[in-house]
Design a protein around this motif. Structure first.
Motif, short mmCIF file in Angstrom:
data_model
loop_
_atom_site.label_atom_id
_atom_site.label_comp_id
_atom_site.label_asym_id
_atom_site.label_seq_id
_atom_site.Cartn_x
_atom_site.Cartn_y
_atom_site.Cartn_z
N UNK A 176 27.95 -11.35 -10.55
CA UNK A 176 28.20 -11.20 -11.98
C UNK A 176 28.97 -9.91 -12.23
N UNK A 177 30.20 -10.01 -12.62
CA UNK A 177 31.03 -8.82 -12.81
C UNK A 177 30.51 -7.95 -13.93
N UNK A 178 29.65 -8.49 -14.76
CA UNK A 178 29.17 -7.70 -15.89
C UNK A 178 27.91 -6.90 -15.58
N UNK A 179 27.26 -7.16 -14.47
CA UNK A 179 26.00 -6.45 -14.26
C UNK A 179 26.27 -5.07 -13.69
N UNK A 180 25.43 -4.13 -14.11
CA UNK A 180 25.61 -2.74 -13.67
C UNK A 180 25.25 -2.58 -12.20
N UNK A 181 24.16 -3.26 -11.80
CA UNK A 181 23.70 -3.17 -10.42
C UNK A 181 23.26 -4.56 -10.00
N UNK A 182 23.77 -5.05 -8.88
CA UNK A 182 23.40 -6.38 -8.39
C UNK A 182 22.85 -6.30 -6.99
N UNK A 183 21.73 -7.00 -6.80
CA UNK A 183 21.20 -7.13 -5.45
C UNK A 183 21.26 -8.60 -5.08
N UNK A 184 21.81 -8.89 -3.90
CA UNK A 184 21.99 -10.28 -3.48
C UNK A 184 21.32 -10.49 -2.14
N UNK A 185 20.23 -11.21 -2.13
CA UNK A 185 19.60 -11.57 -0.87
C UNK A 185 19.26 -10.38 0.00
N UNK A 186 18.80 -9.31 -0.63
CA UNK A 186 18.53 -8.08 0.11
C UNK A 186 17.27 -8.23 0.95
N UNK A 187 17.42 -7.92 2.23
CA UNK A 187 16.29 -7.99 3.16
C UNK A 187 16.23 -6.69 3.96
N UNK A 188 15.03 -6.29 4.29
CA UNK A 188 14.88 -5.14 5.18
C UNK A 188 13.70 -5.35 6.08
N UNK A 189 13.94 -5.25 7.38
CA UNK A 189 12.85 -5.37 8.35
C UNK A 189 12.80 -4.13 9.22
N UNK A 190 11.60 -3.75 9.57
CA UNK A 190 11.42 -2.69 10.57
C UNK A 190 10.79 -3.36 11.78
N UNK A 191 11.61 -3.63 12.78
CA UNK A 191 11.09 -4.38 13.92
C UNK A 191 10.77 -5.78 13.45
N UNK A 192 9.51 -6.20 13.63
CA UNK A 192 9.16 -7.56 13.24
C UNK A 192 8.52 -7.59 11.84
N UNK A 193 8.42 -6.40 11.22
CA UNK A 193 7.77 -6.36 9.91
C UNK A 193 8.83 -6.44 8.81
#
Lengths: 427, 313, 251
Positions: C2-19
């Protein structure tokens, strides 16, 4: 603020008038003191202000010196620049080499950074003897000062004034630097690089720039040395010189702008005066450094600041007795240390050891401070023991009185601030 | 072929010697966050103590007593010098260890003189192990290597198989937790520091007899040890071993190589030009052998800043 | 996107090892809105902030600041592009005065970081802005005090101030009111409301009064996933949210 300006003016005046009253040997010492002070302040920009501990700063001093010698020999011996402008060569060299070295070194922080600087210094030290063209091998390179602007620069008085002018200029520039944005960022580098990043600063670039400024002035110091002794030798890249500037700076105190200069001036002066009297000067210096690190972490300048603050608080009278006692304690402890070290130095010297072996069980007496001491006699060693014991007792009393005076002053000001007491109400 | 084998042996053994000293350094750093500048001074003290005791106790007993003495020095250093300045931060601690290394060197000069001393291998150990081509390989050199290997095995077993070892390893990663579990962490630190110092002292006592024993040996080895731990990764024992061997081998092999950049350029016909230019181009690799480790360290810092086996902080 | 949004997160994932800490977050912040992020402890709120501000790298997904992709950029680049954050644990310059702390933040926005040929005092604009900020943070009388000597809530105010000093378009505040008294919290809320006018605010807070009073929209993060987004009223009555906070019995 005004008192500091007046003090500064007096010191500068004293420095300007010094050659008129001092012997040539002392003028020489003065030149060395000035150069060491500049080197220490340049070093402290990196260490004390930006918090980047460098163990290889002599590298930049050295390249400044070598570049200057070569510049002085250039153009068939006439010199690339008139003699008074030669330190510029040191500045440029220090800056350029610093940019390259700094770019590598500042990729890491903390102890890694320190080790990289150590390794860079050692790299130069191991490489230099092999590059005869630049560094002149074992013998080094030498040159001669050329006359300029009607001055011959033959006498060391003229060299003194040249050095003084450049050192004052550079110290002034270093001070002004601390007032610039980059100078402020340097403090941020010391305090919290992580937050600097989140505030949008490119920490690596900032570090490289601060590093290069520090090495630039170190290069000037090296240039002044080259002009002074008309030579440069790869020995300059030794860890000894890096260690010296480090010890000087921290003994003086890196949290105060001129602290390192004071430390360097004092240490150089003592080194000059004392090195004829004893071979253990470096040991004393090292012991002083460790003592400062343990007990007076902010160095001599920090100590002066603390004392001045206390005097402002309690008044000189309340602290006078403590001052005297502190002085006595320091003298006693110093005497005890000097006695022990000098005795040990003589006992373990090659000459004495052979003498002792020849004499069998009866070790001959050693003459020290105008007296004769038997090394195996208990009485001999009783002297330093007593000195230490009394010294420590006096120190304890001195500190007790100091603390008492501070507490009394604090209580006094608390009572003055306490509305009940101030309004005269009875407690 | 002979050159290859000799260089290989020399390199491995020098590497193991480096490891003996760097192991303690990297462990202490990993646990206490202190980079002990005086660590190589412990190495030097080991050699000097052994030298001083040798006329009275014979070689082997001197080595053992010297090791214990250096361990004691390490304990005193930690308890009375490092612990008080812990509150001033890592930079201050580093400076203090620097000061310690400085005064240790000066004390050595005071007691033993500012020149190398005659610390020699006893005659009983000074024979050759085997023939390599025209020359012989000294047995003592192999002994140095054997001592280092034995030390590595003992440390490894101690750390992984004993209860004390588990506590120490836990204290490396989570000192606060270990303290909360009731262990006296300051004592653990002190003991580890002492053991690390003793190891360096052992290395010195054993190696000083073969290499030279002089007041500069701390600096000479010390800088190399720092290079080793940077390349291997601070805190990693395996990294220290790998980096030590690497440096040992590179230094050893390059000593015998008399080629320079000019020789390389001669292959493409630019030899004469290179020789005319001189300077760096005509510098033989053998002269540079002492410099290569530093260059390697700089390369590693660019490519893999946390060292070969180090962990991201 | 969305070009109008100030901040966009798309499918954000974060793993530390297997967690897996962050398990696929999609979020759009409307420009100028005040958006709160709430959730049980350990849900991953601070981690999400680390991912957005560039402190941690994403395991998967993208983050956009307006049209600009910021995932993968270092923190200083992200800040330069217009996003600033404060920290849950006070992260200031302890040995410098409050004035210096704020000035360093202000200075950067004027592009002065490499200037060595001019005294900073000559940049009166910088001094003025710093003083204004000091006033608004109610720290003017502590200007020359060392940051390490401030009281806890004063430090928190400084912490917020440093994030805001860089004049960002999007501000991330990580539990700014932690440890503050009622009165201090009320003042801080007014300050934040005032100083983030026209900017987009993304705030993590546990104080529900603050959350419901300050924000236009609220997102709820549970085990690394956003389970609900909506206006305060919508969230208040959302059964999934109640379950996440209070357990199944009240659902």
């Amino acid at each position: 603020m005004d008192s500091r300006i007046i003090l500064g003016a007096i010191i500068v005046l004293a420095l300007v008038l010094a050659p008129a009253v001092l012997s040539p040997a002392l003028v020489n010492a003065g030149i060395q003191m000035l150069i060491a002070s500049l080197f220490a302040c340049a070093f402290s920009l990196l260490c004390g202000q930006a918090g980047m501990l460098s163990f290889g700063h002599s590298a930049f001093f050295g390249v400044g010196a070598f570049a200057t010698v070569h510049a002085m020999n250039a153009v068939g011996g006439a010199g690339l620049l008139p003699t008074p402008f030669m330190p510029l060569v040191g500045a440029v060299t220090g800056l350029l080499v610093g940019l390259v070295a700094g770019w590598f070194a500042t990729k890491r922080t903390g102890v890694y950074f320190a080790m990289i600087t150590l390794a860079i210094g050692e790299l130069l030290y191991s490489l230099a003897p092999h590059l005869g063209g630049w560094f002149g091998g074992e013998a080094g390179v030498s040159t001669m000062r050329m006359p300029a602007f009607g001055l011959s620069f033959g006498s060391n008085v003229q060299v003194y004034y040249l050095t003084l002018a450049w050192v004052l200029l550079c110290l002034g520039l270093l001070y002004l630097f601390t007032r610039t944005p980059l100078g402020r960022v340097a403090l941020g580098l010391r305090e919290n690089t992580r937050r600097l990043r989140f505030l949008g600063y490119n920490v690596h670039m900032a570090s490289v720039l601060v590093f290069a400024v520090s090495t630039m002035f170190a290069g000037v110091a090296g240039a002044l040395q080259a002009i002074n002794i008309e030579s440069a030798n790869y020995v300059l890249f030794n860890l000894d010189l890096s260690a010296e500037v480090l010890l000087n700076s921290y003994i003086g105190g890196v949290t105060f702008f001129l602290g390192p200069a004071i430390g360097a001036a004092l240490m150089t002066f003592f080194g000059y005066v004392v090195s004829d009297l004893t071979t253990s000067w470096l040991l004393y210096k090292g012991l002083l450094f460790v003592a400062v690190m343990l007990f007076v972490p902010r160095g001599i300048a920090g100590l002066v600041q603390t004392v001045a603050a206390s005097v402002r608080r309690c008044g000189f009278g309340a602290l006078a007795a403590s001052f005297v006692l502190h002085g006595v304690a320091a003298a006693l402890l110093a005497c005890g240390t000097v006695f022990s070290v000098e005795m040990l130095q003589r006992i373990f010297s090659q000459d004495y050891l052979s003498l002792a072996r020849l004499g069998g069980k009866a070790w001959p007496a050693i003459s020290l401070f105008g007296e004769s001491w038997r090394p195996l006699a208990a009485a001999t060693w009783l002297v330093p023991l007593v000195l230490f014991a009394i010294g420590l007792l006096v120190l304890r009393e001195a500190m007790r009185r100091w603390r008492a005076a501070i507490e009394a002053a604090t209580r006094g000001s608390d009572e003055a601030n306490d509305p009940a007491v101030a309004s005269g109400a009875s407690t | 072929m002979d050159y290859f084998v000799v260089s290989l042996l020399n390199g491995v053994i020098y590497g193991l010697l480096l490891f003996m000293v760097s192991a303690g350094l990297t462990l202490i750093f990993g646990m206490m966050g202190i980079l002990n500048f005086a660590h190589a001074s412990f190495y030097m003290l080991g050699a000097y103590f052994a030298y001083a005791l040798q006329p009275y106790l014979g070689f082997w007993l001197s080595v053992v007593v010297a090791t214990a003495l250096v361990g004691l020095v390490g304990v005193v250093a930690e308890r009375y010098f490092l612990r008080p300045v812990h509150k001033y931060g890592h930079a201050h601690e580093l400076l203090l260890t620097f000061g310690l290394s400085f005064i240790i060197a000066e004390f050595v000069k005071l007691f033993f003189g500012n020149f190398p001393v005659n610390y020699r291998i006893p005659a009983s150990l000074s024979f050759s192990a085997f023939q390599i081509g025209p020359s012989t390989y000294p047995f003592y050199r192999l002994l140095i290597g054997a001592v280092a290997l034995a030390m590595f095995v003992v440390i490894y077993l101690l750390l992984t198989r004993t209860r004390v070892g588990i506590i120490v390893r836990a204290a490396i990663h989570r000192p606060a937790m270990v303290e909360a579990l009731g262990h006296n962490v300051p004592v653990v630190f002190m003991v580890v520091f002492g053991v690390g110092a003793a190891l360096a002292g052992l290395a010195g006592a054993v190696a000083g007899a073969f290499y030279t024993t002089n007041p500069n040996m701390a600096i000479e080895l010390g800088v190399m040890v720092f290079v080793v731990v940077v390349i291997g990764g601070l805190g990693s024992l395996e990294g220290a071993l790998l980096a030590s061997l690497l440096i040992g081998l590179i230094t050893s092999f390059s000593i015998g190589v008399d080629y320079s950049m000019a020789s390389l350029l001669a292959l493409v016909g630019l030899g004469d030009w290179a020789r005319e230019v001189g300077g760096l181009l005509t510098l033989k690799l053998s002269s540079l052998s002492g410099t290569i480790p530093y260059a390697l360290m700089l390369v590693i810092l660019l490519v893999r800043p946390y060292g070969l086996l180090g962990e991201k902080e | 996107m969305n070009a109008q949004s100030a901040l966009s997160l798309r499918g954000v994932r974060k793993s530390f090892g297997s967690i897996d800490i962050i398990n696929g977050v999609d979020l759009d912040l409307v420009p100028g809105e005040r958006h709160a992020l709430i959730g049980p402890n350990g849900a991953g709120k601070s981690t999400l902030f680390h991912l957005i501000s560039g402190q941690l790298g994403l395991s998967a997904g993208e983050v956009f600041l307006g049209n600009q992709k910021i995932s993968g950029l270092p923190p200083d680049r992200v800040n330069h592009l217009g996003l600033a954050r404060s920290f849950q644990i006070t992260n200031v310059f302890p040995g410098l005065s409050v004035f210096e702390n704020l000035r360093l933040a202000v200075m950067r926005q004027h592009g002065l970081q490499y200037v060595f040929w001019q005294s900073i005092a000559r940049r009166t604009q910088v001094t003025r802005e710093t003083r204004e900020l000091l006033e608004r943070l109610r720290l003017a009388n502590r200007a020359s005090t060392l940051a390490s000597e401030l009281s806890y809530s004063e430090q928190r105010s400084l912490e917020i101030g440093m994030a805001l000093a860089s004049r960002p378009q999007v501000v991330l505040l990580d539990e700014p009111m932690a440890g503050m008294s009622r009165e201090e919290t009320d003042y801080a809320v007014d300050l934040i409301r005032d100083i983030t006018r026209g900017k987009t605010l993304f705030i993590v807070e546990h104080d529900m009064d603050v959350v419901f009073g300050l924000s236009d929209r609220i997102s709820v993060l549970v085990y690394g996933r956003i389970v609900a987004t909506g206006t305060p009223d919508e969230i208040r009555s959302n059964p999934v949210v109640k379950e996440a906070y209070l357990g199944e019995e009240t659902a």
